[in-house]
Design an enzyme around this catalytic site. Structure first.
Site, PDB file in Angstrom:
ATOM      1  N   ASP A   1      -9.490  -3.217  -6.147  1.00 20.83           N
ATOM      2  CA  ASP A   1      -8.813  -2.300  -5.218  1.00 20.83           C
ATOM      3  C   ASP A   1      -9.052  -0.858  -5.656  1.00 20.83           C
ATOM      4  O   ASP A   1      -8.547  -0.446  -6.701  1.00 20.83           O
ATOM      5  CB  ASP A   1      -7.308  -2.613  -5.214  1.00 20.83           C
ATOM      6  CG  ASP A   1      -6.524  -1.700  -4.287  1.00 20.83           C
ATOM      7  OD1 ASP A   1      -7.151  -0.853  -3.620  1.00 20.83           O
ATOM      8  OD2 ASP A   1      -5.296  -1.834  -4.238  1.00 20.83           O
TER       9      ASP A   1
ATOM     10  N   SER B   1       0.831  -1.209   0.000  1.00 20.44           N
ATOM     11  CA  SER B   1       0.000   0.000   0.000  1.00 20.44           C
ATOM     12  C   SER B   1       0.870   1.265   0.000  1.00 20.44           C
ATOM     13  O   SER B   1       1.633   1.467  -0.942  1.00 20.44           O
ATOM     14  CB  SER B   1      -0.954  -0.084   1.203  1.00 20.44           C
ATOM     15  OG  SER B   1      -1.856   0.972   1.210  1.00 20.44           O
TER      16      SER B   1
ATOM     17  N   HIS C   1      -8.104  -4.164  -1.520  1.00 20.04           N
ATOM     18  CA  HIS C   1      -6.833  -3.577  -1.094  1.00 20.04           C
ATOM     19  C   HIS C   1      -6.086  -4.498  -0.114  1.00 20.04           C
ATOM     20  O   HIS C   1      -4.865  -4.440  -0.007  1.00 20.04           O
ATOM     21  CB  HIS C   1      -7.093  -2.209  -0.447  1.00 20.04           C
ATOM     22  CG  HIS C   1      -5.868  -1.363  -0.360  1.00 20.04           C
ATOM     23  ND1 HIS C   1      -5.187  -0.907  -1.471  1.00 20.04           N
ATOM     24  CD2 HIS C   1      -5.164  -0.907   0.719  1.00 20.04           C
ATOM     25  CE1 HIS C   1      -4.129  -0.198  -1.086  1.00 20.04           C
ATOM     26  NE2 HIS C   1      -4.097  -0.188   0.235  1.00 20.04           N
TER      27      HIS C   1
HETATM   28  C1  MLT Z   1      -1.317   5.942  -0.331  1.00 24.53           C
HETATM   29  O1  MLT Z   1      -1.730   6.928   0.237  1.00 24.53           O
HETATM   30  O2  MLT Z   1      -0.126   5.653  -0.467  1.00 24.53           O
HETATM   31  C2  MLT Z   1      -2.354   5.003  -0.881  1.00 24.53           C
HETATM   32  O3  MLT Z   1      -3.566   5.661  -1.018  1.00 24.53           O
HETATM   33  C3  MLT Z   1      -2.518   3.805  -0.023  1.00 24.53           C
HETATM   34  C4  MLT Z   1      -2.768   4.154   1.408  1.00 24.53           C
HETATM   35  O4  MLT Z   1      -3.887   4.478   1.784  1.00 24.53           O
HETATM   36  O5  MLT Z   1      -1.849   4.123   2.187  1.00 24.53           O
END
Ligand code: MLT
Length: 207
Positions: free
Chosen positions: A152, A102, A181
């Site tokens: 996702d 992520s 996700h």
């Molecule tokens: C990010 O902010 O890098 C992506 O949206 C994934 C997350 O929520 O961390």
């Protein structure tokens, strides 16, 4: 010398090591078990993201979900690249393979675009293309595994990410799994098998 990021280092008998990059709200302890499952015996280097979003740790700032603060991302990518290089000297490890989930996968993708010399490859779980690079890095032959979830909502540009990394010469495998996700068992199996296969290919190239 004190290293720039709070981190955990777990030594291991193998020469290939992993750089563990947690998701939003995680910390340096989060991915240790995942790293041990995917790459048994690998030294594990696991920094904590230096940005706070409320109580949650992240690797770079965002204005809203999916809207990244690109100057901050680029600056944090450089700082993380410096940390990885310094930690490599401190702990005596070669450039690691990044294993990011992520937010951690997004900064791992950014490291590939801006500081590819500090990594020897990457496993990107639920990553998106963090920004369009001004120029392509030289990823010649670097192995990259991208594991995406077909439903996702937080990684809309995983295909674009795969295309850019391929264009840069990376040896990219992109799998889209029946997932959102969150990770599923198939992520672990594919990542473990890829780790073993890419290690054998690496040994052949070196011999
Ligand atoms: C990010 O902010 O890098 C992506 O949206 C994934 C997350 O929520 O961390």
């Amino acid at each position: 010398m004190t290293l720039s990021h709070i981190h955990r280092f777990e030594p291991g008998p193998n020469s290939r090591s992993l750089l563990l990059l947690h998701g939003t709200g995680g910390d340096e302890h989060d991915l240790i078990d995942l790293g041990r499952t995917i790459a048994p015996g690998a030294p594990l280097l696991s920094p904590r993201g230096q940005v706070r979003e409320g109580p949650a740790n992240r690797f770079f700032r965002r204005m809203a979900e999916g809207v990244f603060d690109i100057p901050d991302l680029k600056a944090r990518t450089q700082a993380l690249g410096d940390f990885v290089a310094e930690a490599g000297k401190t702990y005596g490890i070669e450039p690691p393979v990044a294993l990011g989930f992520s937010n951690g996968a997004n900064i791992a993708a950014s490291l590939l675009l801006l500081r590819s010399e500090v990594l020897s490859g990457a496993i990107l779980m639920r990553a998106t293309l963090p920004f369009e690079p001004v120029s392509l890095p030289d990823l010649a032959g670097k192995p990259v595994l991208i594991l995406s979830g077909q439903s996702d909502p937080m990684a809309p540009a995983s295909k674009e990410l795969a295309a850019v990394l391929r264009q840069a010469g990376g040896n990219v495998r992109h799998e889209v799994l029946p997932a959102g996700h969150g990770l599923i068992q198939q992520d672990l199996i594919l990542a473990r098998d890829w780790w073993t296969e890419s290690g054998s290919a690496d040994a052949l190239v070196r011999s």
